[in-house]
Design an enzyme around this catalytic site. Structure first.
Site, PDB file in Angstrom:
ATOM      1  N   TYR A 110      48.448  41.696  84.213  1.00 23.32           N
ATOM      2  CA  TYR A 110      48.318  41.645  82.757  1.00 23.32           C
ATOM      3  C   TYR A 110      49.702  41.702  82.128  1.00 23.32           C
ATOM      4  CZ  TYR A 110      47.347  43.437  78.029  1.00 23.32           C
ATOM      5  OH  TYR A 110      47.312  43.630  76.664  1.00 23.32           O
ATOM      6  N   SER A 158      52.880  43.070  74.661  1.00 19.52           N
ATOM      7  CA  SER A 158      52.607  44.448  75.068  1.00 19.52           C
ATOM      8  C   SER A 158      53.881  45.081  75.601  1.00 19.52           C
ATOM      9  CB  SER A 158      51.531  44.472  76.164  1.00 19.52           C
ATOM     10  OG  SER A 158      51.427  45.747  76.759  1.00 19.52           O
TER      11      SER A 158
END
Length: 255
Positions: A160, A147
């Site tokens: 995360y 990500s």
């Protein structure tokens, strides 16, 4: 992308894509399948698997669908076993499964949430490859889906983001460990309007803010992510390993 503009880079190849019945995972499976590959899709829910199978088969894609919660050891093993039993080999694995059970600051995140983040986002990627590695062909390819948040974990996605940072290091380490027969690379998507990212991208003000942070002034699409992943997984990237491609419209990406 129009089907007529898609090549056939995966003819005769077998690809496993985890968490692949919706969103980015589905688009990756679809792209590989449209390029001639046999794809194995999976999800935690049978209903999602059935719906995705129907869509892919309607496009003439050779596909096997299985229920697989990546944290379930028996289901992971079954995913590999059923793939090998049906197709006799594995050429590509795209590790896409992820979870974000908490939007708390890191030091306020509950231990159970920390455990789930590390387990789903990092640990299970390793365990899946441990099961799969004996069946990987020479010239095989692994792609992790990280990500943009791996580079500068934002508030609300901080832990995360840290787990996604770990995938960048895992890519480097496994590329060394699995060479020369298997390439290992990574895609770091920017923000894409999917069910997973709905709480961010469905907020109009937040969406516009994210768009403004990109040079291209738009959010990404699942097809954008699938195209980059397919490139890394294919023989077009045969001399690329240990690398991360950022697909984020020009958002800053530097550790």
């Amino acid at each position: 992308m129009e089907k007529s503009k898609i090549g056939r880079r995966f003819e005769g190849k077998v690809a496993i894509v985890t968490a692949s019945t919706q969103g980015i995972g589905f688009a990756i499976a679809q792209r590989i399948g449209l390029e001639g590959g046999s794809v194995v899709i999976s999800s935690r829910r049978q209903r999602n698997v059935d719906e995705a199978l129907k869509k892919l088969k309607a496009q003439g894609i050779e596909v096997l669908g299985l229920v697989c919660h990546v944290s379930n050891a028996q289901q992971r093993k079954n995913l590999i076993d059923q793939t090998v039993q049906k197709y006799g080999k594995i050429d590509v694995i795209v590790s896409n499964a992820a979870a974000n059970p908490s939007i708390d600051a890191i030091l306020k995140t509950q231990e159970a949430a920390l455990d789930k983040l590390w387990e789903i986002n990092v640990k299970t990627s390793i365990l899946l490859l441990k099961d799969a590695s004996p069946h990987l062909r020479e010239g095989s390819s692994i792609v992790f889906i990280s990500s943009i948040s791996a580079f500068q974990p934002p508030a609300g996605l901080a832990m995360y983001g840290v787990t996604k940072t770990a995938l960048l290091g895992l890519t480097k380490a496994l590329a060394n460990e699995m060479a020369p027969h298997t390439r290992v690379n990574c895609v770091a998507p920017g923000f894409v309007p999917t069910h997973f990212a709905e709480y961010i991208t469905s907020n109009e003000a937040m969406r516009k803010s994210l768009e403004e942070q990109t040079l291209l002034k738009r959010l990404g699409t699942t097809e954008d992510m699938a195209a980059a992943t397919a490139f890394l997984a294919s023989d077009d990237a045969s001399y690329i390993t240990g690398e991360t491609i950022v697909v984020a419209g020009g958002m800053p990406s530097r550790l």
